[in-house]
Motif scaffolding. Structure first.
Motif, mmCIF file in Angstrom:
data_model
loop_
_atom_site.group_PDB
_atom_site.id
_atom_site.type_symbol
_atom_site.label_atom_id
_atom_site.label_comp_id
_atom_site.label_asym_id
_atom_site.label_seq_id
_atom_site.Cartn_x
_atom_site.Cartn_y
_atom_site.Cartn_z
ATOM 1 N N PRO A 1 -8.530 -0.818 -20.778
ATOM 2 C CA PRO A 1 -7.647 -0.933 -19.624
ATOM 3 C C PRO A 1 -8.058 0.056 -18.541
ATOM 4 N N VAL A 2 -7.799 -0.295 -17.285
ATOM 5 C CA VAL A 2 -8.067 0.594 -16.163
ATOM 6 C C VAL A 2 -6.826 0.625 -15.269
ATOM 7 N N ARG A 3 -6.640 1.716 -14.538
ATOM 8 C CA ARG A 3 -5.663 1.754 -13.465
ATOM 9 C C ARG A 3 -6.473 1.591 -12.184
ATOM 10 N N ALA A 4 -6.551 0.368 -11.709
ATOM 11 C CA ALA A 4 -7.416 0.044 -10.575
ATOM 12 C C ALA A 4 -6.663 0.213 -9.263
ATOM 13 N N ILE A 5 -7.293 0.876 -8.314
ATOM 14 C CA ILE A 5 -6.734 0.998 -6.977
ATOM 15 C C ILE A 5 -7.818 0.721 -5.947
ATOM 16 N N LEU A 6 -7.365 0.340 -4.754
ATOM 17 C CA LEU A 6 -8.226 0.262 -3.580
ATOM 18 C C LEU A 6 -7.729 1.285 -2.580
ATOM 19 N N ARG A 7 -8.671 1.968 -1.940
ATOM 20 C CA ARG A 7 -8.303 2.937 -0.916
ATOM 21 C C ARG A 7 -8.978 2.535 0.389
ATOM 22 N N PRO B 1 0.807 -1.219 0.000
ATOM 23 C CA PRO B 1 0.000 0.000 0.000
ATOM 24 C C PRO B 1 0.833 1.257 0.000
ATOM 25 N N ALA B 2 0.331 2.286 -0.695
ATOM 26 C CA ALA B 2 0.889 3.624 -0.626
ATOM 27 C C ALA B 2 0.058 4.429 0.362
ATOM 28 N N LEU B 3 0.432 5.672 0.564
ATOM 29 C CA LEU B 3 -0.296 6.527 1.491
ATOM 30 C C LEU B 3 -0.844 7.726 0.746
ATOM 31 N N ALA B 4 -2.072 8.085 1.034
ATOM 32 C CA ALA B 4 -2.713 9.242 0.408
ATOM 33 C C ALA B 4 -3.229 10.169 1.497
ATOM 34 N N ALA B 5 -2.777 11.395 1.454
ATOM 35 C CA ALA B 5 -3.220 12.367 2.455
ATOM 36 C C ALA B 5 -4.671 12.736 2.204
ATOM 37 N N LEU B 6 -5.427 12.958 3.266
ATOM 38 C CA LEU B 6 -6.815 13.380 3.154
ATOM 39 C C LEU B 6 -7.005 14.559 4.092
ATOM 40 N N GLY C 1 -8.036 17.038 6.815
ATOM 41 C CA GLY C 1 -8.804 16.840 8.032
ATOM 42 C C GLY C 1 -8.523 15.539 8.756
ATOM 43 N N ARG C 2 -7.601 14.715 8.231
ATOM 44 C CA ARG C 2 -7.279 13.444 8.889
ATOM 45 C C ARG C 2 -5.864 13.500 9.448
ATOM 46 N N ASP C 3 -5.703 12.920 10.636
ATOM 47 C CA ASP C 3 -4.374 12.850 11.244
ATOM 48 C C ASP C 3 -3.515 11.784 10.565
ATOM 49 N N ARG C 4 -4.146 10.736 10.066
ATOM 50 C CA ARG C 4 -3.402 9.637 9.452
ATOM 51 C C ARG C 4 -3.833 9.488 8.003
ATOM 52 N N PRO C 5 -2.872 9.392 7.072
ATOM 53 C CA PRO C 5 -3.242 9.224 5.666
ATOM 54 C C PRO C 5 -3.939 7.874 5.418
ATOM 55 N N LEU C 6 -4.779 7.838 4.406
ATOM 56 C CA LEU C 6 -5.408 6.591 3.988
ATOM 57 C C LEU C 6 -4.424 5.762 3.177
ATOM 58 N N LYS C 7 -4.484 4.462 3.349
ATOM 59 C CA LYS C 7 -3.647 3.567 2.555
ATOM 60 C C LYS C 7 -4.265 3.357 1.174
ATOM 61 N N ILE C 8 -3.414 3.209 0.178
ATOM 62 C CA ILE C 8 -3.835 2.908 -1.190
ATOM 63 C C ILE C 8 -3.117 1.655 -1.656
#
Length: 223
Positions: free
Chosen positions: A214-220, A6-11, A13-20
């Motif tokens: 084709p798609v660039r598929a991700i899960l967050r 997983p990568a990290l994505a900042a959001l 208002g959140r203290d911890r980034p969401l994983k991607i």
């Protein structure tokens, strides 16, 4: 193959980034396609030089290369091409269901443990290491797809080249997708993605006369 870590994505208002999780395989000349389909190829069309300010490549590939979304046109003449389908099924809450080591077909018993409060999108992880090969892979039994259709889902995905067996000529699962108005993603990479609920983002290109994209598929990670 894409690293599933997983990568990290900042959001905001959140203290911890969401994983991607990137759940798309790499696309290059090593990408497998259905036997006889168009293999990936690439040529340098414009080359960076004193007389040219850019590199521009020309690529040739099947729209079923890598992680991809089939359009209804793929399995029924006169049905919509991928550029005409609604994008909503490809974006939103989904559940990754582990049905590992189940054999050539994912049967209803393999997913029964994960059907409570099912979100509208389901991704099936059939292998401990995803196979993009047409030599051997797990498909979905028609009974399993019919069961999922009763759960008001809009999309099903799988970590193998097809929801139907490689030697299938009547494509029962593809035609069940058509009958129930479901969308499909194939060739995903779900290695090391824990079973559970996520946000799926896997948008197809707006190809107006083509049977897949084709798609660039991700899960967050869900907030």
């Amino acid at each position: 193959m894409t690293d599933p870590a997983p990568a990290l994505a900042a959001l905001p208002g959140r203290d911890r980034p969401l994983k991607i999780w990137d759940i798309s395989p790499a696309v290059d000349e090593h990408s497998e396609v259905f036997p006889g389909d168009t293999a990936y190829s690439q040529q340098l069309h414009f080359s960076l030089s004193p007389d040219c300010p850019v590199n521009v490549n020309r690529i040739t590939l099947s729209p079923h290369t890598g992680a991809h979304a089939d359009a209804p046109l793929h399995y029924a003449s006169g049905e919509p091409a991928i550029g005409a389908v609604d994008l909503l099924p490809y974006l939103g809450p989904c559940r990754v269901i582990h049905c590992l080591d189940g054999g050539p077909l994912v049967e209803p018993a393999h997913i029964a443990h994960a059907l409570d409060l099912l979100p509208a999108r389901v991704l099936l992880r059939t292998a401990r290491v995803a196979s993009q090969s047409w030599a051997s892979f797990s498909a979905i039994s028609p009974g399993t797809l019919a069961l999922l259709a009763t759960k008001n889902i809009v999309l099903v995905g799988i970590d193998t080249p097809s929801v139907d067996a490689a030697n299938s000529q009547d494509l029962p699962c593809h035609h069940l997708l058509l009958r129930h108005g479901l969308r499909v993603l194939e060739n995903l990479v779900l290695n090391d993605v824990p079973e559970g609920d996520y946000e799926l983002i896997a948008l197809p290109l707006k190809l107006m006369r083509v049977d897949a994209s084709p798609v660039r598929a991700i899960l967050r990670e869900l907030p």
